[in-house]
Design a protein around this motif. Sequence first.
Motif, mmCIF file in Angstrom:
data_model
loop_
_atom_site.group_PDB
_atom_site.id
_atom_site.type_symbol
_atom_site.label_atom_id
_atom_site.label_comp_id
_atom_site.label_asym_id
_atom_site.label_seq_id
_atom_site.Cartn_x
_atom_site.Cartn_y
_atom_site.Cartn_z
ATOM 1 N N LYS A 96 0.830 -1.206 0.000
ATOM 2 C CA LYS A 96 0.000 0.000 0.000
ATOM 3 C C LYS A 96 0.865 1.256 0.000
ATOM 4 C CE LYS A 96 -4.200 -1.682 2.302
ATOM 5 N NZ LYS A 96 -5.188 -1.411 3.366
ATOM 6 N N ARG A 97 0.354 2.251 -0.707
ATOM 7 C CA ARG A 97 0.897 3.601 -0.606
ATOM 8 C C ARG A 97 -0.212 4.438 0.010
ATOM 9 N NH1 ARG A 97 1.264 4.976 -5.548
ATOM 10 N NH2 ARG A 97 3.334 4.165 -6.066
ATOM 11 N N GLY A 98 -0.035 4.835 1.295
ATOM 12 C CA GLY A 98 -1.132 5.455 2.024
ATOM 13 C C GLY A 98 -2.201 4.401 2.292
ATOM 14 N N GLN A 99 -3.413 4.684 1.882
ATOM 15 C CA GLN A 99 -4.514 3.734 2.065
ATOM 16 C C GLN A 99 -4.862 2.990 0.776
ATOM 17 O OE1 GLN A 99 -5.905 3.160 5.112
ATOM 18 N NE2 GLN A 99 -4.307 4.574 5.857
ATOM 19 N N VAL A 100 -4.065 3.212 -0.256
ATOM 20 C CA VAL A 100 -4.388 2.660 -1.576
ATOM 21 C C VAL A 100 -3.521 1.435 -1.873
ATOM 22 C CG1 VAL A 100 -4.530 3.123 -4.051
ATOM 23 C CG2 VAL A 100 -4.985 4.961 -2.388
ATOM 24 N N ASN A 101 -4.154 0.340 -2.285
ATOM 25 C CA ASN A 101 -3.410 -0.841 -2.717
ATOM 26 C C ASN A 101 -2.709 -0.531 -4.049
ATOM 27 O OD1 ASN A 101 -4.313 -2.353 -0.531
ATOM 28 N ND2 ASN A 101 -6.109 -3.120 -1.639
ATOM 29 N N VAL A 102 -1.421 -0.845 -4.109
ATOM 30 C CA VAL A 102 -0.646 -0.594 -5.329
ATOM 31 C C VAL A 102 0.175 -1.833 -5.683
ATOM 32 C CG1 VAL A 102 -0.488 1.897 -4.971
ATOM 33 C CG2 VAL A 102 1.246 0.390 -3.971
ATOM 34 N N LYS A 103 0.692 -1.829 -6.905
ATOM 35 C CA LYS A 103 1.531 -2.951 -7.364
ATOM 36 C C LYS A 103 3.023 -2.653 -7.246
ATOM 37 C CE LYS A 103 -1.773 -5.085 -10.516
ATOM 38 N NZ LYS A 103 -2.027 -5.577 -11.893
ATOM 39 N N GLU A 104 3.381 -1.332 -7.135
ATOM 40 C CA GLU A 104 4.785 -0.989 -6.970
ATOM 41 C C GLU A 104 4.932 0.334 -6.253
ATOM 42 O OE1 GLU A 104 6.552 -0.816 -10.869
ATOM 43 O OE2 GLU A 104 6.070 1.302 -11.096
ATOM 44 N N VAL A 105 6.088 0.469 -5.581
ATOM 45 C CA VAL A 105 6.429 1.715 -4.887
ATOM 46 C C VAL A 105 7.850 2.065 -5.276
ATOM 47 C CG1 VAL A 105 6.668 2.871 -2.667
ATOM 48 C CG2 VAL A 105 4.929 1.104 -2.945
ATOM 49 N N LEU A 106 8.105 3.350 -5.558
ATOM 50 C CA LEU A 106 9.400 3.772 -6.088
ATOM 51 C C LEU A 106 10.337 4.259 -4.997
ATOM 52 C CD1 LEU A 106 8.123 5.714 -9.238
ATOM 53 C CD2 LEU A 106 8.799 3.311 -9.060
ATOM 54 N N GLU A 107 11.602 4.422 -5.362
ATOM 55 C CA GLU A 107 12.646 4.889 -4.446
ATOM 56 C C GLU A 107 12.264 6.222 -3.816
ATOM 57 O OE1 GLU A 107 17.317 6.340 -4.747
ATOM 58 O OE2 GLU A 107 16.551 4.866 -6.186
ATOM 59 N N GLY A 108 12.473 6.312 -2.476
ATOM 60 C CA GLY A 108 12.182 7.536 -1.733
ATOM 61 C C GLY A 108 10.776 7.602 -1.187
ATOM 62 N N GLU A 109 9.916 6.650 -1.514
ATOM 63 C CA GLU A 109 8.533 6.663 -1.055
ATOM 64 C C GLU A 109 8.352 5.758 0.161
ATOM 65 O OE1 GLU A 109 6.262 7.560 -5.287
ATOM 66 O OE2 GLU A 109 6.255 5.511 -4.483
ATOM 67 N N LEU A 110 7.352 6.161 1.011
ATOM 68 C CA LEU A 110 6.948 5.340 2.145
ATOM 69 C C LEU A 110 5.818 4.425 1.719
ATOM 70 C CD1 LEU A 110 6.988 8.078 4.929
ATOM 71 C CD2 LEU A 110 8.547 6.123 4.778
ATOM 72 N N CYS A 111 5.736 3.255 2.361
ATOM 73 C CA CYS A 111 4.670 2.311 1.991
ATOM 74 C C CYS A 111 4.371 1.369 3.152
ATOM 75 C CB CYS A 111 5.071 1.499 0.769
ATOM 76 S SG CYS A 111 6.541 0.496 1.019
ATOM 77 N N GLY A 112 3.243 0.713 3.040
ATOM 78 C CA GLY A 112 2.876 -0.321 3.997
ATOM 79 C C GLY A 112 2.988 -1.686 3.346
ATOM 80 N N LEU A 113 3.420 -2.687 4.133
ATOM 81 C CA LEU A 113 3.645 -4.021 3.564
ATOM 82 C C LEU A 113 2.977 -5.073 4.433
ATOM 83 C CD1 LEU A 113 6.724 -2.459 3.848
ATOM 84 C CD2 LEU A 113 7.179 -4.125 2.074
ATOM 85 N N SER A 114 2.490 -6.092 3.782
ATOM 86 C CA SER A 114 1.998 -7.289 4.470
ATOM 87 C C SER A 114 2.903 -8.440 4.031
ATOM 88 C CB SER A 114 0.544 -7.578 4.088
ATOM 89 O OG SER A 114 0.151 -8.836 4.613
ATOM 90 N N ILE A 115 3.754 -8.926 4.978
ATOM 91 C CA ILE A 115 4.746 -9.956 4.660
ATOM 92 C C ILE A 115 4.218 -11.317 5.083
ATOM 93 C CG2 ILE A 115 7.112 -10.749 5.046
ATOM 94 C CD1 ILE A 115 7.846 -7.848 5.712
ATOM 95 N N ASP A 116 4.243 -12.261 4.167
ATOM 96 C CA ASP A 116 3.745 -13.620 4.421
ATOM 97 C C ASP A 116 4.725 -14.366 5.330
ATOM 98 O OD1 ASP A 116 2.943 -16.264 4.346
ATOM 99 O OD2 ASP A 116 2.365 -16.205 2.241
ATOM 100 N N ILE A 117 4.217 -14.880 6.499
ATOM 101 C CA ILE A 117 5.048 -15.701 7.393
ATOM 102 C C ILE A 117 4.364 -17.036 7.681
ATOM 103 C CG2 ILE A 117 6.234 -13.759 8.485
ATOM 104 C CD1 ILE A 117 4.290 -14.135 10.873
ATOM 105 N N SER A 118 3.486 -17.461 6.776
ATOM 106 C CA SER A 118 2.722 -18.692 7.006
ATOM 107 C C SER A 118 3.626 -19.918 7.134
ATOM 108 C CB SER A 118 1.706 -18.903 5.880
ATOM 109 O OG SER A 118 2.356 -18.921 4.625
ATOM 110 N N ASN A 119 4.804 -19.862 6.529
ATOM 111 C CA ASN A 119 5.729 -20.994 6.612
ATOM 112 C C ASN A 119 6.820 -20.795 7.665
ATOM 113 O OD1 ASN A 119 4.466 -22.426 4.515
ATOM 114 N ND2 ASN A 119 5.588 -21.220 2.979
ATOM 115 N N ASN A 120 6.785 -19.658 8.368
ATOM 116 C CA ASN A 120 7.800 -19.374 9.382
ATOM 117 C C ASN A 120 7.182 -18.482 10.455
ATOM 118 O OD1 ASN A 120 10.156 -18.987 10.808
ATOM 119 N ND2 ASN A 120 11.389 -18.429 9.018
#
Length: 591
Positions: free
Chosen positions: A544-568
Motif C-alpha cells: 500500500k501507498r497510504g490507504q491505496v493498494n498498489v503494485k509498486e512503490v518507487l525509491e524515496g517513497e513510504l509504503c505499507g507491507l503485508s509480509i507472508d510468514i505462514s511458513n515461518n
Amino acid sequence: YFMSETVITTSSMITVGGLADIVHRPVSQLITELMKNGIMATVNEKIDIDTAQILINELGLDIKLNQKNNQTDDQSLINLKNNQINHQGIERPPIVAVMGHVDHGKTSLLDNIRATNVVKKEAGGITQHISAYQVKYKDKLITFLDTPGHEAFSAIRQHGARLTDIVVIVIAADDGIKPQTIEALKFAKQAQSKIIIAVNKIDKEGADVIKIKQQLADQDILIEEWGGETVLVEVSAKTGQGVDKLLDMILLVAELEELKADIKSPASGLIIEAHLEKGRGPVVYGLVYQGVLKINDFIIAGQSYGKIRNLESMEGQTVVEAYPATPVKIVGLKTLPDFGDEFKIIKNEKAAKKIISELTSEDIISQSINSTELIRRINQSNNLKKINILIKADVKGSLTSVIDSLKSLETDEVALSIVGSSVGSVNENDLYLAKTTNSIIYSFNTSLSGSILHQAQRDHIEIKNYKIIYELIDDVKNRLSDLLNPEIIEKFVGELQIKAIFSTTKNEIICGGLVLSGKINLNSLLRVKRGENLILESKLNNLKRGQVNVKEVLEGELCGLSIDISNNQKVEILIDDKIEFYDQEIVERSL
C-alpha cells in the motif's frame, strides 16, 4: 580369500574377468559393482590398474596392485621407429604425415601431389579417416599419411604423428596458427619426428607469412631463415606453386636422416585403419615398418590374428609383397584389430593363441574404463541424468574418435552410458540391445538397410545416421543440454528499511518502511536481513501507498507491507531491518 594385505603385480590394463581371477571373486560381482556406478562392462572389458584398485577397495579387499615396469605405448612406438626401422639394411622411403587445422588445405595439397580429388569424396569436405599412399618423385618413393583436421579426430592425429619420420604442418597463410595446428606441433614433438612447415594459400588475399613465422616462434618453432632448424616452404595447393620445393625438402630431410630398414627380420608394422567389408570380412590397412610382408604370412595384431589371404595397394591393386614404409591392405584376419595396434609375423595359429592368452594390455580398446572416470561416477549424486547410446562406425579409427569426443561432453550433471560400440552397419543384435537398454543408436558413416530401418520403426528405436562427425557430436550435445536443470538468475529490484511494525498475526506481519533504492513490486520475492544475518525469505501479501493498494512503490517513497510468514511463524522482524526485493528468471542451459 586374502587374510592380510596382499601385493599383486600386474600390467597397466587388465580385463574385468582377469581381475576377478586375481581377487578370487565372481566376475558378476565386479560387473555389478561397475554397474552400480553407471558403467556397463563385460567380462572382457579392460580397465586400468588404478580403476582395478578402486574396485578392490569398493569390495573391501585388502589387496594392493603394483604395475609391471612396462614402457608406455608412445615410447614403445617411438622405439619401434628408432630401433626396428634402424640404420642397418636397405634405404627406405620416408613416412610423412600431413597435419594441421581443419580447412587449411591438407588434403587439397596432397591431391595436388598425387593428382586425385579425394576432398570432394569426403563428407563435408573434411578428412574423416587416416588415408595413406605412396608417390614417386625424382625416382624416389614417399609415403604420405593424411590425417583429419577436425578437433574430434585428436586420437587419429596423434597416431599419425607417432607413425612418421616427417610431419608436414599445413598452415593457411590467410588464417595463421589455430588450435589444431598447435596440437599437431605438440604431437610431432612428442613423436620425435622432423617438422616441415607448409604455408598454404599464399595466393589468397590477406596472406601474411611474416605473421605465421612469428606465431611459430611463439610456439618455440624457429625456422631456418631466422636461425633455427625448421624448414618452411610457401605453397599453393590450388595453383601448385611451391609443391616441387616441398617434395625436394622432404627428400632432403629424409636423406639427412639416412632412413633404412631391415628386410631380413620378420615383418612388422602398425595398423592405421580397420573395417569390415561384405564378402571379405575384416580389411586392415597396415604400414610395414620392417621386413617384407607376404601373402600367406601368419600375422597377429593386438588380439586379432589370421593368415594373409590377399595383399593390396591402397589403390586396390593386388601385390605379392610389401616392403618397409609401404601402406598395404591386408585381408585374412579373423577379427578387427584395434586402431594403432602393432602387427607382426608369427609361426602359426597355435602361436597366435598363446600370445593372445598371455597379452598384458598394450592395446587400449575404445571403451576402456579409467580410474578418473570411475572415481567421478562413484562420487556423483543419484540425480545424475544419463542418455543410453549405442555407437556404430565404419572404421576403428572413427569409432575411437566418436567415443572420445562424446565422453568429453559429460559433466557432473549429465552423462552418457555407451551400452555398446562396434564397427559395421547396424544389425538385428544392435536393435535388440538398443531396445532392452532403451538406447539411441548413433551410426557414423555406415549404411542402413531398409529391413533394419523398418524393424527399428516398428520397435520404436531411434537411429541417427551421420556422415560428418561434428554433426553427430552436436546432436548428442543438444540432447545432453536438454537434460540440464535450468539456471535460476536473480535480478535485484529494490531495498527497503523497516520504519514501523503495526501488527503480527499467525500468517503475516504488517509493517511500514522507506524504499532506499530501486523499487518494490508486489510480485517480487524478498529477504529480510539484520546486518549480514538472514532473518526470513518470503513474499508480499499486499502493498500500500497510504490507504491505496498498489503494485509498486518507487525509491524515496513510504509504503505499507503485508509480509507472508505462514511458513515461518516464529520469525521476528524489528525496526531498522532491511528487506531486499528480487525477481527470478529461469534460463535454459547448454553444454
